[in-house]
Design an enzyme around this catalytic site. Sequence first.
Site, PDB file in Angstrom:
ATOM      1  CG  HIS A 118      -5.572   7.390 -13.687  1.00 30.33           C
ATOM      2  ND1 HIS A 118      -5.549   6.034 -13.413  1.00 30.33           N
ATOM      3  CD2 HIS A 118      -5.124   7.986 -12.558  1.00 30.33           C
ATOM      4  CE1 HIS A 118      -5.114   5.824 -12.185  1.00 30.33           C
ATOM      5  NE2 HIS A 118      -4.836   7.001 -11.643  1.00 30.33           N
ATOM      6  CG  ASN A 291      -8.716   1.556  -8.416  1.00 33.05           C
ATOM      7  OD1 ASN A 291      -8.809   0.508  -9.066  1.00 33.05           O
ATOM      8  ND2 ASN A 291      -8.409   2.717  -8.966  1.00 33.05           N
ATOM      9  CE1 TYR A 293      -3.257   1.675  -3.903  1.00 30.94           C
ATOM     10  CE2 TYR A 293      -5.280   2.519  -4.860  1.00 30.94           C
ATOM     11  CZ  TYR A 293      -4.001   2.021  -5.007  1.00 30.94           C
ATOM     12  OH  TYR A 293      -3.462   1.868  -6.254  1.00 30.94           O
ATOM     13  CD  GLU A 350      -5.272   2.457  -9.345  1.00 28.81           C
ATOM     14  OE1 GLU A 350      -4.972   2.969  -8.240  1.00 28.81           O
ATOM     15  OE2 GLU A 350      -5.580   3.130 -10.342  1.00 28.81           O
TER      16      GLU A 350
HETATM   17  C1  FCB Z   1      -4.988   5.638  -6.458  1.00 31.40           C
HETATM   18  C2  FCB Z   1      -4.728   6.228  -7.836  1.00 31.40           C
HETATM   19  C3  FCB Z   1      -3.389   5.853  -8.406  1.00 31.40           C
HETATM   20  C4  FCB Z   1      -2.297   5.834  -7.360  1.00 31.40           C
HETATM   21  C5  FCB Z   1      -2.729   5.091  -6.143  1.00 31.40           C
HETATM   22  C6  FCB Z   1      -1.674   4.998  -5.067  1.00 31.40           C
HETATM   23  O1  FCB Z   1      -5.968   6.376  -5.810  1.00 31.40           O
HETATM   24  O2  FCB Z   1      -5.719   5.809  -8.755  1.00 31.40           O
HETATM   25  O3  FCB Z   1      -3.106   6.713  -9.464  1.00 31.40           O
HETATM   26  O4  FCB Z   1      -1.866   7.091  -7.092  1.00 31.40           O
HETATM   27  O5  FCB Z   1      -3.890   5.645  -5.608  1.00 31.40           O
END
Ligand code: FCB
Length: 454
Positions: A118, A291, A293, A350
Amino acid sequence: MPFPQDFVWGTATSSYQIEGMFAGDGRGECIWTRFSHTPGKIADGSNGDVACDHYHRFPEDVALMKALHMDAYRFSISWARVLPQGTGTINQIGLDFYDRLVDELLRNGITPSGTLYHWDLPQALEDRGGWTNPDIPSWFAEYTDVVARRLGDRVKFWSTLNEPWCTAFLGYWLGVHAPGQRDQKLGFRAAHQTLLAHAAAVPILRQHSHDAKVGITLNLVPHDPASDKPEDVRVARMADVISNDWFLDPVFRGEYPAEALAELTALGLMEGIDASEVKAAKLPLDFLGVNYYMRWVHEYDPSAPGQSRNRFPDDAEFTDIGWEVYERGLLDTLLKVHRDYSPAEIYINECGAAYSDPDQADGEIVEDPKRVAFLRRYLGAAESALHQGVPLKGWFTWSLLDNFEWAEGYSKRFGIVHVDFATQKRTLKRSGIYMREVAKTGDVQVNVDNVSLP
Ligand code: FCB
Protein backbone atom coordinates in the site's frame (compact mmCIF):
# COMPACT_ATOMS: atom_id res chain seq x y z
CA MET A 1 -33.89 -6.39 2.15
CA PRO A 2 -30.99 -6.34 4.62
CA PHE A 3 -27.47 -7.55 3.90
CA PRO A 4 -27.05 -11.33 4.39
CA GLN A 5 -25.82 -12.78 7.67
CA ASP A 6 -22.48 -13.93 6.25
CA PHE A 7 -21.64 -10.54 4.70
CA VAL A 8 -18.20 -9.46 5.94
CA TRP A 9 -18.07 -6.09 7.72
CA GLY A 10 -14.70 -4.53 8.30
CA THR A 11 -12.57 -1.42 8.39
CA ALA A 12 -9.41 -0.67 6.41
CA THR A 13 -6.13 1.12 7.11
CA SER A 14 -2.61 1.10 5.69
CA SER A 15 0.80 0.83 7.29
CA TYR A 16 2.31 4.23 6.54
CA GLN A 17 -0.91 6.05 7.37
CA ILE A 18 -1.29 4.70 10.90
CA GLU A 19 1.74 2.84 12.27
CA GLY A 20 4.28 5.54 13.09
CA MET A 21 7.56 4.14 14.53
CA PHE A 22 9.09 5.11 11.24
CA ALA A 23 12.70 4.52 12.11
CA GLY A 24 12.51 2.40 15.24
CA ASP A 25 12.95 -1.34 15.62
CA GLY A 26 15.03 -1.59 12.48
CA ARG A 27 12.55 -0.25 9.95
CA GLY A 28 14.11 1.04 6.74
CA GLU A 29 13.29 4.34 5.10
CA CYS A 30 10.38 4.26 2.68
CA ILE A 31 9.47 6.60 -0.16
CA TRP A 32 6.75 8.25 1.89
CA THR A 33 9.20 9.08 4.68
CA ARG A 34 11.49 10.72 2.14
CA PHE A 35 8.64 12.46 0.29
CA SER A 36 6.85 13.77 3.37
CA HIS A 37 10.11 15.14 4.77
CA THR A 38 10.66 17.10 1.55
CA PRO A 39 9.36 20.66 2.06
CA GLY A 40 6.26 21.54 0.07
CA LYS A 41 5.02 18.04 -0.66
CA ILE A 42 2.41 17.62 2.10
CA ALA A 43 -0.42 20.16 2.49
CA ASP A 44 0.07 20.70 6.23
CA GLY A 45 3.82 20.03 6.27
CA SER A 46 3.29 16.86 8.30
CA ASN A 47 4.59 13.30 7.91
CA GLY A 48 3.84 9.76 9.08
CA ASP A 49 6.65 9.57 11.66
CA VAL A 50 4.15 9.06 14.48
CA ALA A 51 0.79 8.96 12.67
CA CYS A 52 -1.67 7.09 14.96
CA ASP A 53 1.15 5.32 16.81
CA HIS A 54 -0.65 2.11 15.93
CA TYR A 55 2.66 0.24 16.16
CA HIS A 56 2.39 0.60 19.95
CA ARG A 57 -1.36 0.98 20.33
CA PHE A 58 -2.62 -1.86 18.15
CA PRO A 59 -4.23 -3.79 21.06
CA GLU A 60 -6.40 -0.76 21.79
CA ASP A 61 -7.25 -0.44 18.10
CA VAL A 62 -8.19 -4.11 17.82
CA ALA A 63 -10.39 -3.69 20.91
CA LEU A 64 -12.12 -0.81 19.13
CA MET A 65 -12.82 -3.00 16.10
CA LYS A 66 -14.29 -5.58 18.41
CA ALA A 67 -16.47 -2.98 20.11
CA LEU A 68 -17.69 -2.01 16.65
CA HIS A 69 -18.67 -5.63 15.91
CA MET A 70 -16.33 -5.81 12.95
CA ASP A 71 -15.81 -9.23 11.39
CA ALA A 72 -12.60 -8.37 9.55
CA TYR A 73 -9.74 -5.90 9.34
CA ARG A 74 -7.85 -4.91 6.21
CA PHE A 75 -4.32 -3.68 6.95
CA SER A 76 -1.13 -3.46 4.93
CA ILE A 77 2.38 -4.60 5.64
CA SER A 78 5.27 -2.18 5.46
CA TRP A 79 7.85 -3.63 3.07
CA ALA A 80 10.61 -1.50 4.65
CA ARG A 81 9.75 -2.74 8.14
CA VAL A 82 10.20 -6.33 6.99
CA LEU A 83 13.10 -5.86 4.57
CA PRO A 84 14.74 -2.51 5.41
CA GLN A 85 16.75 -2.52 2.17
CA GLY A 86 13.87 -3.95 0.15
CA THR A 87 15.67 -7.25 -0.42
CA GLY A 88 18.24 -9.26 1.55
CA THR A 89 18.37 -8.99 5.32
CA ILE A 90 15.09 -9.64 7.10
CA ASN A 91 14.18 -7.45 10.06
CA GLN A 92 12.67 -10.07 12.37
CA ILE A 93 11.43 -7.44 14.85
CA GLY A 94 9.40 -5.86 12.08
CA LEU A 95 7.92 -9.16 11.05
CA ASP A 96 7.14 -9.91 14.71
CA PHE A 97 4.95 -6.82 14.85
CA TYR A 98 2.62 -8.21 12.17
CA ASP A 99 2.70 -11.58 13.90
CA ARG A 100 1.44 -10.00 17.11
CA LEU A 101 -1.17 -7.96 15.25
CA VAL A 102 -2.53 -11.02 13.46
CA ASP A 103 -2.68 -13.02 16.69
CA GLU A 104 -4.44 -10.18 18.47
CA LEU A 105 -7.02 -9.99 15.70
CA LEU A 106 -7.65 -13.72 15.74
CA ARG A 107 -7.92 -13.74 19.55
CA ASN A 108 -10.68 -11.18 19.16
CA GLY A 109 -12.49 -13.12 16.45
CA ILE A 110 -11.52 -10.65 13.70
CA THR A 111 -10.43 -12.00 10.31
CA PRO A 112 -7.18 -10.43 9.06
CA SER A 113 -7.10 -9.29 5.44
CA GLY A 114 -3.54 -8.42 4.45
CA THR A 115 -2.36 -6.13 1.66
CA LEU A 116 1.25 -6.62 0.66
CA TYR A 117 1.77 -3.22 -0.87
CA HIS A 118 0.00 0.00 0.00
CA TRP A 119 2.43 2.54 -1.45
CA ASP A 120 5.33 2.54 1.02
CA LEU A 121 8.18 1.25 -1.14
CA PRO A 122 11.56 0.92 0.58
CA GLN A 123 13.61 3.98 -0.39
CA ALA A 124 16.58 1.68 -1.13
CA LEU A 125 14.57 0.21 -4.01
CA GLU A 126 13.45 3.61 -5.23
CA ASP A 127 17.13 4.53 -5.39
CA ARG A 128 17.40 1.75 -7.98
CA GLY A 129 14.45 3.04 -10.04
CA GLY A 130 11.63 1.71 -7.88
CA TRP A 131 8.55 0.66 -9.81
CA THR A 132 10.17 1.53 -13.12
CA ASN A 133 12.97 -1.04 -12.69
CA PRO A 134 12.19 -4.34 -14.49
CA ASP A 135 13.71 -6.18 -11.52
CA ILE A 136 10.93 -5.10 -9.20
CA PRO A 137 8.71 -8.16 -9.80
CA SER A 138 11.52 -10.34 -8.44
CA TRP A 139 12.10 -7.99 -5.48
CA PHE A 140 8.38 -8.11 -4.76
CA ALA A 141 8.43 -11.90 -5.05
CA GLU A 142 11.18 -12.09 -2.44
CA TYR A 143 9.24 -9.84 -0.06
CA THR A 144 6.01 -11.77 -0.66
CA ASP A 145 7.80 -15.00 0.14
CA VAL A 146 9.09 -13.65 3.47
CA VAL A 147 5.67 -12.34 4.50
CA ALA A 148 3.65 -15.32 3.30
CA ARG A 149 5.92 -17.82 5.05
CA ARG A 150 5.47 -16.01 8.35
CA LEU A 151 1.80 -14.97 8.21
CA GLY A 152 0.31 -17.28 5.58
CA ASP A 153 -0.81 -19.88 8.10
CA ARG A 154 -3.16 -17.38 9.76
CA VAL A 155 -3.94 -14.68 7.18
CA LYS A 156 -6.44 -16.12 4.71
CA PHE A 157 -7.25 -13.00 2.67
CA TRP A 158 -4.52 -11.38 0.61
CA SER A 159 -4.43 -8.42 -1.74
CA THR A 160 -1.18 -8.24 -3.66
CA LEU A 161 -1.37 -4.50 -4.39
CA ASN A 162 -3.49 -1.57 -3.37
CA GLU A 163 -4.48 0.75 -6.21
CA PRO A 164 -1.59 0.31 -8.65
CA TRP A 165 -3.05 3.21 -10.66
CA CYS A 166 -2.04 5.51 -7.79
CA THR A 167 1.36 3.88 -7.33
CA ALA A 168 2.23 4.35 -10.99
CA PHE A 169 0.41 7.46 -12.14
CA LEU A 170 0.24 9.62 -9.01
CA GLY A 171 3.78 8.57 -8.07
CA TYR A 172 5.68 8.62 -11.37
CA TRP A 173 3.57 10.60 -13.84
CA LEU A 174 1.74 13.31 -11.90
CA GLY A 175 4.22 13.53 -9.03
CA VAL A 176 1.68 14.30 -6.31
CA HIS A 177 2.51 11.11 -4.43
CA ALA A 178 5.87 9.59 -3.54
CA PRO A 179 8.33 9.31 -5.14
CA GLY A 180 7.14 12.51 -6.82
CA GLN A 181 8.35 11.91 -10.37
CA ARG A 182 6.70 13.78 -13.22
CA ASP A 183 7.16 11.81 -16.40
CA GLN A 184 4.28 10.22 -18.25
CA LYS A 185 6.45 7.50 -19.77
CA LEU A 186 7.72 6.51 -16.35
CA GLY A 187 4.10 6.31 -15.21
CA PHE A 188 3.31 3.68 -17.85
CA ARG A 189 6.50 1.78 -17.11
CA ALA A 190 5.65 1.71 -13.43
CA ALA A 191 2.09 0.57 -14.19
CA HIS A 192 3.49 -2.29 -16.26
CA GLN A 193 5.78 -3.42 -13.46
CA THR A 194 2.97 -3.33 -10.89
CA LEU A 195 1.06 -5.80 -13.05
CA LEU A 196 4.08 -8.07 -13.38
CA ALA A 197 4.72 -7.85 -9.63
CA HIS A 198 1.12 -8.92 -9.01
CA ALA A 199 1.72 -11.86 -11.36
CA ALA A 200 4.85 -12.83 -9.44
CA ALA A 201 3.21 -12.66 -6.02
CA VAL A 202 0.01 -14.66 -6.59
CA PRO A 203 1.60 -18.14 -6.85
CA ILE A 204 3.82 -17.46 -3.83
CA LEU A 205 0.82 -16.52 -1.72
CA ARG A 206 -0.94 -19.68 -2.87
CA GLN A 207 2.10 -21.77 -1.99
CA HIS A 208 2.52 -20.51 1.57
CA SER A 209 -1.03 -19.60 2.45
CA HIS A 210 -3.08 -22.66 1.69
CA ASP A 211 -6.80 -22.14 1.11
CA ALA A 212 -6.36 -18.34 1.35
CA LYS A 213 -8.39 -16.05 -0.87
CA VAL A 214 -6.01 -14.12 -3.10
CA GLY A 215 -6.91 -11.00 -5.07
CA ILE A 216 -5.88 -7.48 -6.04
CA THR A 217 -7.40 -4.19 -4.93
CA LEU A 218 -8.08 -1.54 -7.56
CA ASN A 219 -9.48 1.97 -7.31
CA LEU A 220 -12.25 2.09 -9.89
CA VAL A 221 -13.59 5.42 -11.05
CA PRO A 222 -16.54 6.04 -13.38
CA HIS A 223 -15.74 8.58 -16.09
CA ASP A 224 -18.94 10.05 -17.49
CA PRO A 225 -19.18 12.47 -20.42
CA ALA A 226 -20.66 15.87 -19.55
CA SER A 227 -22.92 15.65 -22.63
CA ASP A 228 -23.53 13.31 -25.53
CA LYS A 229 -21.30 15.40 -27.83
CA PRO A 230 -18.86 12.99 -29.50
CA GLU A 231 -15.80 14.89 -28.23
CA ASP A 232 -17.00 14.67 -24.62
CA VAL A 233 -17.82 10.99 -25.04
CA ARG A 234 -14.40 10.35 -26.47
CA VAL A 235 -12.37 12.04 -23.74
CA ALA A 236 -14.47 10.34 -21.07
CA ARG A 237 -13.97 6.95 -22.67
CA MET A 238 -10.20 7.43 -22.92
CA ALA A 239 -10.02 8.42 -19.25
CA ASP A 240 -12.11 5.37 -18.34
CA VAL A 241 -9.75 3.07 -20.22
CA ILE A 242 -6.58 4.52 -18.72
CA SER A 243 -7.82 4.52 -15.17
CA ASN A 244 -9.85 1.30 -15.06
CA ASP A 245 -9.39 -1.03 -18.04
CA TRP A 246 -5.64 -0.49 -18.07
CA PHE A 247 -5.49 -2.62 -14.91
CA LEU A 248 -8.66 -4.72 -15.21
CA ASP A 249 -7.91 -6.02 -18.72
CA PRO A 250 -4.45 -7.39 -17.88
CA VAL A 251 -5.66 -8.96 -14.63
CA PHE A 252 -8.75 -10.60 -16.11
CA ARG A 253 -7.84 -10.96 -19.80
CA GLY A 254 -4.04 -10.94 -19.93
CA GLU A 255 -3.79 -7.97 -22.28
CA TYR A 256 -3.95 -4.19 -22.38
CA PRO A 257 -7.06 -2.63 -23.97
CA ALA A 258 -6.19 -2.72 -27.68
CA GLU A 259 -7.35 0.69 -28.83
CA ALA A 260 -5.68 2.60 -26.03
CA LEU A 261 -2.53 0.52 -26.42
CA ALA A 262 -2.32 1.47 -30.10
CA GLU A 263 -2.88 5.13 -29.27
CA LEU A 264 -0.32 5.24 -26.48
CA THR A 265 2.20 3.35 -28.58
CA ALA A 266 1.76 5.88 -31.38
CA LEU A 267 2.42 8.65 -28.86
CA GLY A 268 5.66 6.92 -27.82
CA LEU A 269 4.38 6.33 -24.29
CA MET A 270 4.96 2.57 -24.36
CA GLU A 271 8.62 2.93 -25.22
CA GLY A 272 10.71 0.25 -23.54
CA ILE A 273 7.64 -1.77 -22.51
CA ASP A 274 6.92 -5.23 -23.90
CA ALA A 275 3.12 -5.07 -23.69
CA SER A 276 2.77 -8.81 -24.31
CA GLU A 277 4.34 -9.50 -20.91
CA VAL A 278 1.03 -8.69 -19.21
CA LYS A 279 -0.21 -12.10 -20.33
CA ALA A 280 1.32 -13.23 -17.04
CA ALA A 281 -1.04 -11.04 -15.01
CA LYS A 282 -4.05 -13.15 -15.94
CA LEU A 283 -4.22 -15.61 -13.06
CA PRO A 284 -7.23 -17.14 -11.38
CA LEU A 285 -8.20 -14.84 -8.51
CA ASP A 286 -10.59 -15.47 -5.66
CA PHE A 287 -11.75 -11.90 -5.43
CA LEU A 288 -11.43 -8.39 -6.74
CA GLY A 289 -11.08 -5.66 -4.13
CA VAL A 290 -12.81 -2.46 -5.25
CA ASN A 291 -11.95 0.87 -3.68
CA TYR A 292 -14.53 3.48 -4.53
CA TYR A 293 -14.30 7.20 -3.85
CA MET A 294 -15.20 9.42 -6.80
CA ARG A 295 -16.34 9.86 -10.34
CA TRP A 296 -15.29 12.35 -12.99
CA VAL A 297 -17.49 14.14 -15.50
CA HIS A 298 -15.57 15.06 -18.63
CA GLU A 299 -16.02 18.00 -20.90
CA TYR A 300 -13.70 18.27 -23.88
CA ASP A 301 -11.28 21.15 -23.47
CA PRO A 302 -10.63 22.81 -26.86
CA SER A 303 -7.72 24.79 -25.41
CA ALA A 304 -5.86 21.54 -24.62
CA PRO A 305 -6.55 18.97 -27.34
CA GLY A 306 -7.02 15.43 -26.10
CA GLN A 307 -7.66 16.76 -22.60
CA SER A 308 -10.82 17.41 -20.68
CA ARG A 309 -12.00 19.49 -17.78
CA ASN A 310 -14.29 18.39 -15.03
CA ARG A 311 -17.88 19.56 -15.33
CA PHE A 312 -19.91 18.35 -12.40
CA PRO A 313 -23.66 18.95 -12.29
CA ASP A 314 -24.60 22.31 -10.74
CA ASP A 315 -26.20 20.65 -7.74
CA ALA A 316 -23.29 18.26 -7.10
CA GLU A 317 -22.27 17.74 -3.47
CA PHE A 318 -18.68 17.22 -2.38
CA THR A 319 -16.87 15.90 0.67
CA ASP A 320 -14.13 17.93 2.34
CA ILE A 321 -11.48 16.54 0.03
CA GLY A 322 -13.39 17.78 -3.02
CA TRP A 323 -14.67 14.38 -4.17
CA GLU A 324 -18.23 14.27 -5.45
CA VAL A 325 -20.85 12.46 -3.36
CA TYR A 326 -22.35 10.22 -6.01
CA GLU A 327 -23.34 6.80 -4.78
CA ARG A 328 -24.84 5.91 -8.15
CA GLY A 329 -21.24 5.69 -9.40
CA LEU A 330 -20.55 2.85 -6.97
CA LEU A 331 -23.55 0.92 -8.27
CA ASP A 332 -22.56 1.57 -11.91
CA THR A 333 -18.99 0.48 -11.21
CA LEU A 334 -19.99 -2.76 -9.52
CA LEU A 335 -22.46 -3.62 -12.28
CA LYS A 336 -19.89 -2.87 -14.98
CA VAL A 337 -17.11 -4.88 -13.41
CA HIS A 338 -19.46 -7.82 -12.83
CA ARG A 339 -20.75 -7.67 -16.41
CA ASP A 340 -17.40 -7.19 -18.17
CA TYR A 341 -14.97 -9.16 -16.02
CA SER A 342 -17.08 -11.41 -13.76
CA PRO A 343 -14.72 -11.69 -10.78
CA ALA A 344 -15.61 -14.66 -8.57
CA GLU A 345 -16.22 -12.41 -5.57
CA ILE A 346 -16.03 -8.69 -4.95
CA TYR A 347 -15.14 -6.95 -1.70
CA ILE A 348 -15.48 -3.23 -1.34
CA ASN A 349 -12.06 -2.94 0.23
CA GLU A 350 -12.35 0.81 0.79
CA CYS A 351 -15.12 3.38 0.79
CA GLY A 352 -15.51 6.35 3.07
CA ALA A 353 -15.60 10.11 3.37
CA ALA A 354 -13.49 13.01 4.59
CA TYR A 355 -15.47 15.50 6.63
CA SER A 356 -13.98 17.92 9.08
CA ASP A 357 -14.28 16.93 12.71
CA PRO A 358 -12.80 18.94 15.57
CA ASP A 359 -9.14 18.31 16.43
CA GLN A 360 -10.10 17.53 20.01
CA ALA A 361 -13.05 15.38 21.00
CA ASP A 362 -14.79 16.67 24.13
CA GLY A 363 -17.53 14.18 24.80
CA GLU A 364 -17.88 10.43 24.61
CA ILE A 365 -18.94 10.50 20.97
CA VAL A 366 -17.96 12.74 18.06
CA GLU A 367 -21.09 13.64 16.12
CA ASP A 368 -20.44 13.33 12.37
CA PRO A 369 -23.87 13.38 10.71
CA LYS A 370 -22.48 13.99 7.22
CA ARG A 371 -20.33 10.86 7.33
CA VAL A 372 -23.30 8.82 8.59
CA ALA A 373 -25.45 10.13 5.73
CA PHE A 374 -22.67 9.42 3.22
CA LEU A 375 -22.19 5.85 4.42
CA ARG A 376 -25.95 5.22 4.41
CA ARG A 377 -26.18 6.34 0.78
CA TYR A 378 -23.16 4.33 -0.42
CA LEU A 379 -24.19 1.23 1.50
CA GLY A 380 -27.61 1.56 -0.15
CA ALA A 381 -25.86 1.47 -3.54
CA ALA A 382 -23.85 -1.58 -2.51
CA GLU A 383 -27.05 -3.27 -1.40
CA SER A 384 -28.69 -2.56 -4.77
CA ALA A 385 -25.68 -4.09 -6.53
CA LEU A 386 -25.96 -7.18 -4.36
CA HIS A 387 -29.62 -7.57 -5.19
CA GLN A 388 -28.87 -7.14 -8.90
CA GLY A 389 -26.63 -10.20 -8.82
CA VAL A 390 -23.18 -8.71 -8.08
CA PRO A 391 -21.24 -11.26 -5.96
CA LEU A 392 -20.47 -8.69 -3.28
CA LYS A 393 -19.18 -10.38 -0.15
CA GLY A 394 -17.94 -7.63 2.11
CA TRP A 395 -17.49 -3.95 2.90
CA PHE A 396 -14.46 -2.32 4.54
CA THR A 397 -15.01 1.27 5.62
CA TRP A 398 -12.11 3.62 5.02
CA SER A 399 -11.03 4.15 7.65
CA LEU A 400 -10.96 2.75 11.15
CA LEU A 401 -9.02 5.81 12.35
CA ASP A 402 -8.41 9.37 11.27
CA ASN A 403 -4.90 9.11 9.86
CA PHE A 404 -2.14 10.52 7.64
CA GLU A 405 -3.98 11.17 4.39
CA TRP A 406 -0.95 11.18 2.08
CA ALA A 407 -0.38 14.55 0.37
CA GLU A 408 -3.17 16.06 2.48
CA GLY A 409 -1.42 15.17 5.74
CA TYR A 410 -3.69 15.19 8.81
CA SER A 411 -5.99 17.85 7.38
CA LYS A 412 -8.53 15.34 6.04
CA ARG A 413 -10.26 13.02 8.48
CA PHE A 414 -11.74 9.77 7.15
CA GLY A 415 -12.03 7.80 10.42
CA ILE A 416 -15.12 6.31 12.02
CA VAL A 417 -13.01 6.65 15.14
CA HIS A 418 -11.63 10.10 15.95
CA VAL A 419 -7.94 10.51 16.75
CA ASP A 420 -6.62 13.47 18.70
CA PHE A 421 -3.13 13.62 17.20
CA ALA A 422 -1.74 15.62 20.13
CA THR A 423 -2.64 12.97 22.70
CA GLN A 424 -3.41 9.88 20.55
CA LYS A 425 -6.76 9.62 22.29
CA ARG A 426 -9.33 7.61 20.33
CA THR A 427 -13.03 8.57 20.48
CA LEU A 428 -15.85 6.83 18.65
CA LYS A 429 -17.72 8.83 16.07
CA ARG A 430 -21.45 8.46 15.46
CA SER A 431 -20.50 6.89 12.11
CA GLY A 432 -18.66 4.15 14.01
CA ILE A 433 -21.82 3.43 15.95
CA TYR A 434 -23.75 3.42 12.70
CA MET A 435 -21.36 0.86 11.18
CA ARG A 436 -21.64 -1.22 14.34
CA GLU A 437 -25.43 -1.31 14.08
CA VAL A 438 -25.28 -2.09 10.34
CA ALA A 439 -22.89 -4.95 11.07
CA LYS A 440 -25.27 -6.28 13.73
CA THR A 441 -28.51 -5.92 11.78
CA GLY A 442 -27.53 -5.83 8.10
CA ASP A 443 -29.93 -2.89 7.83
CA VAL A 444 -28.49 0.29 6.32
CA GLN A 445 -31.56 2.28 7.34
CA VAL A 446 -31.01 1.55 11.01
CA ASN A 447 -31.49 4.67 13.10
CA VAL A 448 -28.57 5.40 15.42
CA ASP A 449 -29.48 8.86 16.68
CA ASN A 450 -30.15 7.62 20.19
CA VAL A 451 -27.97 4.53 20.27
CA SER A 452 -25.19 4.85 22.80
CA LEU A 453 -21.83 3.32 23.51
CA PRO A 454 -21.51 -0.41 24.20
C1 FCB B 1 -7.39 5.61 -1.24
C2 FCB B 1 -6.18 5.02 -0.54
C3 FCB B 1 -6.24 5.13 0.96
C4 FCB B 1 -6.83 6.44 1.42
C5 FCB B 1 -8.09 6.76 0.68
C6 FCB B 1 -8.76 8.04 1.11
O1 FCB B 1 -7.07 5.91 -2.56
O2 FCB B 1 -6.03 3.65 -0.86
O3 FCB B 1 -4.97 4.90 1.47
O4 FCB B 1 -5.91 7.43 1.35
O5 FCB B 1 -7.86 6.80 -0.70
